[in-house]
Design a protein around this motif. Sequence first.
Motif, PDB file in Angstrom:
ATOM      1  N   LYS A 129       0.858  -1.184   0.000  1.00  0.00           N
ATOM      2  CA  LYS A 129       0.000   0.000   0.000  1.00  0.00           C
ATOM      3  C   LYS A 129       0.895   1.234   0.000  1.00  0.00           C
ATOM      4  CE  LYS A 129      -3.939  -1.803   2.693  1.00  0.00           C
ATOM      5  NZ  LYS A 129      -3.402  -3.025   3.280  1.00  0.00           N
ATOM      6  N   HIS A 130       0.551   2.228  -0.832  1.00  0.00           N
ATOM      7  CA  HIS A 130       1.276   3.499  -0.831  1.00  0.00           C
ATOM      8  C   HIS A 130       0.468   4.457   0.035  1.00  0.00           C
ATOM      9  CE1 HIS A 130       3.372   6.903  -3.245  1.00  0.00           C
ATOM     10  NE2 HIS A 130       4.108   6.503  -2.247  1.00  0.00           N
ATOM     11  N   LEU A 131       1.046   4.881   1.170  1.00  0.00           N
ATOM     12  CA  LEU A 131       0.313   5.643   2.178  1.00  0.00           C
ATOM     13  C   LEU A 131       1.089   6.870   2.646  1.00  0.00           C
ATOM     14  CD1 LEU A 131      -0.620   2.631   4.503  1.00  0.00           C
ATOM     15  CD2 LEU A 131      -2.211   3.798   2.972  1.00  0.00           C
ATOM     16  N   GLY A 132       0.365   7.821   3.210  1.00  0.00           N
ATOM     17  CA  GLY A 132       0.999   8.880   3.978  1.00  0.00           C
ATOM     18  C   GLY A 132       1.156   8.390   5.411  1.00  0.00           C
ATOM     19  N   GLN A 133       2.305   8.627   5.996  1.00  0.00           N
ATOM     20  CA  GLN A 133       2.568   8.191   7.372  1.00  0.00           C
ATOM     21  C   GLN A 133       3.049   9.378   8.203  1.00  0.00           C
ATOM     22  OE1 GLN A 133       4.684   4.357   8.367  1.00  0.00           O
ATOM     23  NE2 GLN A 133       6.254   5.759   9.120  1.00  0.00           N
ATOM     24  N   ILE A 134       2.331   9.665   9.284  1.00  0.00           N
ATOM     25  CA  ILE A 134       2.665  10.791  10.157  1.00  0.00           C
ATOM     26  C   ILE A 134       2.997  10.265  11.543  1.00  0.00           C
ATOM     27  CG2 ILE A 134       1.806  12.928  11.203  1.00  0.00           C
ATOM     28  CD1 ILE A 134      -0.252  12.976   8.816  1.00  0.00           C
ATOM     29  N   GLU A 135       4.186  10.598  12.034  1.00  0.00           N
ATOM     30  CA  GLU A 135       4.580  10.241  13.397  1.00  0.00           C
ATOM     31  C   GLU A 135       4.378  11.470  14.269  1.00  0.00           C
ATOM     32  OE1 GLU A 135       8.597   8.940  12.927  1.00  0.00           O
ATOM     33  OE2 GLU A 135       8.031   6.955  12.200  1.00  0.00           O
ATOM     34  N   ALA A 136       3.598  11.323  15.344  1.00  0.00           N
ATOM     35  CA  ALA A 136       3.267  12.460  16.196  1.00  0.00           C
ATOM     36  C   ALA A 136       3.209  12.028  17.655  1.00  0.00           C
ATOM     37  CB  ALA A 136       1.920  13.056  15.777  1.00  0.00           C
ATOM     38  N   GLY A 160       2.971   3.872  18.134  1.00  0.00           N
ATOM     39  CA  GLY A 160       4.351   3.815  17.666  1.00  0.00           C
ATOM     40  C   GLY A 160       5.284   3.505  18.817  1.00  0.00           C
ATOM     41  N   GLU A 161       6.523   3.978  18.742  1.00  0.00           N
ATOM     42  CA  GLU A 161       7.494   3.748  19.807  1.00  0.00           C
ATOM     43  C   GLU A 161       7.277   4.765  20.928  1.00  0.00           C
ATOM     44  OE1 GLU A 161      11.400   3.777  18.196  1.00  0.00           O
ATOM     45  OE2 GLU A 161      11.025   2.152  16.796  1.00  0.00           O
ATOM     46  N   GLY A 162       7.406   4.312  22.172  1.00  0.00           N
ATOM     47  CA  GLY A 162       7.206   5.204  23.308  1.00  0.00           C
ATOM     48  C   GLY A 162       5.783   5.729  23.316  1.00  0.00           C
ATOM     49  N   ASN A 163       5.624   7.039  23.411  1.00  0.00           N
ATOM     50  CA  ASN A 163       4.273   7.625  23.401  1.00  0.00           C
ATOM     51  C   ASN A 163       3.866   8.126  22.018  1.00  0.00           C
ATOM     52  OD1 ASN A 163       6.007   9.816  23.276  1.00  0.00           O
ATOM     53  ND2 ASN A 163       4.748  11.118  24.594  1.00  0.00           N
ATOM     54  N   VAL A 165       2.396   8.203  18.240  1.00  0.00           N
ATOM     55  CA  VAL A 165       1.264   7.650  17.502  1.00  0.00           C
ATOM     56  C   VAL A 165       1.554   7.803  16.012  1.00  0.00           C
ATOM     57  CG1 VAL A 165      -1.213   7.787  17.058  1.00  0.00           C
ATOM     58  CG2 VAL A 165      -0.346   8.270  19.347  1.00  0.00           C
ATOM     59  N   VAL A 166       1.261   6.750  15.252  1.00  0.00           N
ATOM     60  CA  VAL A 166       1.447   6.788  13.804  1.00  0.00           C
ATOM     61  C   VAL A 166       0.070   6.914  13.159  1.00  0.00           C
ATOM     62  CG1 VAL A 166       2.292   5.543  11.774  1.00  0.00           C
ATOM     63  CG2 VAL A 166       3.523   5.375  13.948  1.00  0.00           C
ATOM     64  N   PHE A 167      -0.132   8.022  12.447  1.00  0.00           N
ATOM     65  CA  PHE A 167      -1.381   8.251  11.717  1.00  0.00           C
ATOM     66  C   PHE A 167      -1.147   7.929  10.253  1.00  0.00           C
ATOM     67  CE2 PHE A 167      -1.593  11.027  15.423  1.00  0.00           C
ATOM     68  CZ  PHE A 167      -2.891  10.810  15.887  1.00  0.00           C
ATOM     69  N   TYR A 186      -1.830  17.030  18.940  1.00  0.00           N
ATOM     70  CA  TYR A 186      -0.674  16.215  18.567  1.00  0.00           C
ATOM     71  C   TYR A 186       0.414  17.047  17.882  1.00  0.00           C
ATOM     72  CZ  TYR A 186      -2.704  11.891  20.070  1.00  0.00           C
ATOM     73  OH  TYR A 186      -3.205  10.891  20.866  1.00  0.00           O
ATOM     74  N   GLU A 187       1.638  16.843  18.326  1.00  0.00           N
ATOM     75  CA  GLU A 187       2.804  17.519  17.756  1.00  0.00           C
ATOM     76  C   GLU A 187       3.432  16.598  16.711  1.00  0.00           C
ATOM     77  OE1 GLU A 187       7.304  18.555  19.216  1.00  0.00           O
ATOM     78  OE2 GLU A 187       5.675  18.865  20.665  1.00  0.00           O
ATOM     79  N   VAL A 188       3.448  17.036  15.468  1.00  0.00           N
ATOM     80  CA  VAL A 188       3.941  16.210  14.362  1.00  0.00           C
ATOM     81  C   VAL A 188       5.468  16.206  14.333  1.00  0.00           C
ATOM     82  CG1 VAL A 188       4.022  15.979  11.843  1.00  0.00           C
ATOM     83  CG2 VAL A 188       1.869  16.577  12.988  1.00  0.00           C
ATOM     84  N   HIS A 189       6.058  15.014  14.300  1.00  0.00           N
ATOM     85  CA  HIS A 189       7.517  14.871  14.225  1.00  0.00           C
ATOM     86  C   HIS A 189       7.992  14.539  12.818  1.00  0.00           C
ATOM     87  CE1 HIS A 189       8.495  14.162  18.777  1.00  0.00           C
ATOM     88  NE2 HIS A 189       7.968  15.332  18.520  1.00  0.00           N
ATOM     89  N   SER A 190       7.175  13.831  12.051  1.00  0.00           N
ATOM     90  CA  SER A 190       7.546  13.551  10.662  1.00  0.00           C
ATOM     91  C   SER A 190       6.292  13.230   9.862  1.00  0.00           C
ATOM     92  CB  SER A 190       8.544  12.393  10.561  1.00  0.00           C
ATOM     93  OG  SER A 190       7.906  11.155  10.809  1.00  0.00           O
ATOM     94  N   ALA A 191       6.342  13.542   8.583  1.00  0.00           N
ATOM     95  CA  ALA A 191       5.234  13.236   7.675  1.00  0.00           C
ATOM     96  C   ALA A 191       5.834  12.866   6.326  1.00  0.00           C
ATOM     97  CB  ALA A 191       4.306  14.448   7.538  1.00  0.00           C
ATOM     98  N   LYS A 192       5.563  11.661   5.848  1.00  0.00           N
ATOM     99  CA  LYS A 192       6.177  11.215   4.602  1.00  0.00           C
ATOM    100  C   LYS A 192       5.313  10.155   3.929  1.00  0.00           C
ATOM    101  CE  LYS A 192       8.973   8.018   7.362  1.00  0.00           C
ATOM    102  NZ  LYS A 192      10.325   7.663   7.812  1.00  0.00           N
TER     103      LYS A 192
END
Length: 233
Positions: A129-136, A160-163, A165-167, A186-192
């Motif tokens: 699946k080709h998806l958008g993945q956001i780690e927050a 996700g890891e620790g606290n 969440v992967v959207f 939610y504070e976004v750390h990465s979006a790809k």
Amino acid sequence: MGAQWKNKHKQDAAASKGRIFTKLAKEIMVAARNGADPDMNAKLRSAIDAAKKASMPKDTLERAIKKGAGLLDGPVNYESVTYEGFAPHQVPVIVECLTDNKNRSAQSIRMLFRKGQLATSGAVSWDFKHLGQIEAVPASDDADMELAAIEAGAQDFEAGEGNEVVFLTEPTDLDAVSKALPEFGYEVHSAKLVYRANNPVELSGDALAEVEAFLDAIDADDDVQNVYVGLAG
């Protein structure tokens, strides 16, 4: 990405910041070709977020933006090339490269896949699946991941890891959802954009070690930007 290899890779990354920074800088340079203002360039904004998460020095980050935007040292000529194939034990793999020499990349990838099998375009990607993945991460104790996912327009979510969440989103919704999530705590750390396998292969023991060594060798190549693998965690 197979969870076991992913975790091992993250441990290795702690000892090889230089390689990580090089890949991130290339991503920033390519994104900055469409404009040096992250507020007007979603791809650049995502690349900058990833660089900050990896603790890239500010001057390195700024230099990559300027170089990509053509404000420093002339134009950047990186091209994106995707390869598909199988690791040992028929584990599906998608490899994304950013390169200034497609012939060099093709030769390197052919060599790296000697212990596996290089395939034609579409031979593997149909099973991902080709998806958008956001780690927050939650910005407050009362942040509700399910509510945030629904209200921001995410397709799904998982721990996700620790606290963290992967959207997960549709590819076209990635930027809109990442912009909306802070409104819902939610504070976004990465979006790809990523590839996720539909039918990951389960391995253990020597077979797993063989696949991990294969993946590590590919990931270490200078032209390789991302590696996606159908390996069960």
